[in-house]
Every structure is written in structure tokens, then in C-alpha cells.
Design an enzyme around this catalytic site. Structure first.
Site, PDB file in Angstrom:
ATOM      1  CD  GLU A 173      -2.540  -0.923   5.463  1.00  0.00           C
ATOM      2  OE1 GLU A 173      -2.142  -2.140   6.281  1.00  0.00           O
ATOM      3  OE2 GLU A 173      -2.076   0.102   5.977  1.00  0.00           O
ATOM      4  CD  GLU A 174      -1.777   2.963   7.653  1.00  0.00           C
ATOM      5  OE1 GLU A 174      -2.056   2.198   8.322  1.00  0.00           O
ATOM      6  OE2 GLU A 174      -0.311   2.834   7.390  1.00  0.00           O
ATOM      7  CG  HIS A 190      -0.321   0.463   2.626  1.00  0.00           C
ATOM      8  ND1 HIS A 190      -0.153   1.516   3.067  1.00  0.00           N
ATOM      9  CD2 HIS A 190       0.176  -0.556   3.490  1.00  0.00           C
ATOM     10  CE1 HIS A 190       0.323   1.599   4.263  1.00  0.00           C
ATOM     11  NE2 HIS A 190       0.624   0.196   4.429  1.00  0.00           N
ATOM     12  CG  ASP A 221       2.407  -2.707   5.630  1.00  0.00           C
ATOM     13  OD1 ASP A 221       2.981  -1.579   5.658  1.00  0.00           O
ATOM     14  OD2 ASP A 221       1.240  -2.771   5.959  1.00  0.00           O
ATOM     15  CG  ASP A 250       3.327   1.182   7.509  1.00  0.00           C
ATOM     16  OD1 ASP A 250       2.936   0.789   6.487  1.00  0.00           O
ATOM     17  OD2 ASP A 250       2.432   0.915   8.652  1.00  0.00           O
TER      18      ASP A 250
END
Length: 209
Positions: free
Chosen positions: A96-97, A49, A125, A59
Site C-alpha cells: 500500500e505504501e 494493508h 487503515d 498505520d
């Protein structure tokens, strides 16, 4: 210095005010397909992502950098006439988050096709952080992970393999995928696809946080 928190004695009343912005927005996944030569209807899917809570150094940007580098290398091979045995699908997920929205919606939309054709999903990730090697997988891919890591050179030591670095790590055991930790979730929990999530720490680089 570090803040000091003191609790009690009570009772106490706390008034909390939250100001948020509820906005409906459009998200976009980026999908790239390299059609396989011998088994075009069998898919190996790689995903990462690109949205982050803050600056996203580890990340997800370290994983995004790895995915983009891989895409560039595969493109160069294609320009020389190479084609993979099976179809490779590169996925750059959005949102994604916010609850794994990008990958989950894509899996749900393509459920029938992915269930019947996908060989494995490989997720990165946090690609680079800390030290050593960390890998989690569904059990079907345990042995494949070990054998593949023996064929990759340790970036810090040319006389060792990635497997050697892995076995010397604190996380030398293969973990199990579960919960909603990253974009593998929809593949594992919705449609039962064998999956891997992996990361590496390189001592010659500063730790990314």
C-alpha cells in the site's frame, strides 16, 4: 531541542545526493472468502494493508489487528454452522505504501466481477489513533454508518453507543473519500463501489503514533 532552520540571503547552490535501492520484488495479497448463504454472488469486502513505512503501530497495524480479530470471530461462528447472508471477502493488502499497488492490481484484475457483484468496500487503515471516531464514506453509506454505530457499544462507556462517542468527537461529520489516501481508492475511483474508511480512538489505551 528542536532544530533551527535559517533561510537566506541567497543565491545559494545545493548539491543533493540520493542513494536508493531499485529492487523488483514480489508482493502478496492475502484474500479470505466466506461464501454467503442467500446471496453468494453479492460481496461485502473488508480490507486493510500490512506494509508500513516504519514500525506501523497505528498505520497499519492497529487496522490489521482489528481485521485479524474479526476474522477469528467469523471463523468461530462458522464452526458453529453460521453463514453470512452475502459473501464476505477479507483482504489483507500488500504494498500500500508504494502506491496502493496490492489493492489496485487486485481490483484491476477482477474489475468485471467486482463491478457487478460488490455491495460495499469497508476499509480500515489506521484503526486506532487519537480520540473519538473518524469516518469517511461515499454518500450512499452515510445513513448505514449512523445506524450501525448506534448498535455498537462505546468501549470506554457501557452506557453509551459508538454513535454517542462519534457525535461528541471533533470529527462528528462524515468525510468524503478522495485522492490516494488508502486502499479504498481503486474501489471508489476505478469501479465506483460504495466505500467507507473508519478509525476510532480509545481513551483507555495510550495513543499510538
Amino acid at each position: 531541542g528542536a532544530p533551527v532552520y535559517r533561510l537566506g540571503p541567497g543565491p545559494a547552490v545545493l548539491n543533493l545526493t540520493y542513494t536508493g535501492n531499485e529492487t523488483i520484488a514480489t508482493i502478496q495479497n492475502v484474500i479470505s472468502v466466506i461464501e454467503g448463504k442467500e446471496e453468494p454472488d453479492r460481496y461485502v469486502i473488508l480490507g486493510n494493508h500490512r506494509d508500513a513505512w516504519t514500525f506501523g503501530a497505528a498505520d497499519p497495524n492497529s487496522g490489521t489487528a482489528a481485521l485479524l480479530e474479526l476474522a477469528q470471530r467469523l471463523s468461530k461462528l462458522q464452526n458453529k454452522g453460521w453463514r453470512p447472508r452475502r459473501t464476505i471477502i477479507l483482504c489483507n493488502w500488500d504494498a500500500e505504501e508504494y502506491g496502493l499497488i496490492g489493492s489496485t492490481e487486485w481490483v484491476e484484475e477482477n474489475r468485471a466481477m467486482l463491478t457487478s457483484r460488490t455491495v460495499a468496500y469497508l476499509n480500515v487503515d489506521v484503526g486506532v489513533s487519537g480520540s473519538g471516531v473518524d469516518a469517511s464514506a461515499t454518500p450512499q453509506l452515510d445513513e448505514l454508518l449512523k445506524q450501525a454505530s448506534k448498535k455498537v457499544q462505546n468501549p470506554d462507556n457501557g452506557t453509551e453507543s459508538l454513535y454517542d462517542l462519534w457525535m461528541a468527537s471533533d470529527s462528528s461529520l462524515i468525510g468524503r473519500l478522495g485522492g490516494g489516501g488508502s486502499d479504498y481508492s481503486a474501489f471508489v475511483q476505478h469501479i465506483g463501489i460504495p466505500s467507507v474508511d473508519m478509525a476510532i480512538g480509545i481513551r483507555s489505551l495510550p495513543q499510538l503514533v
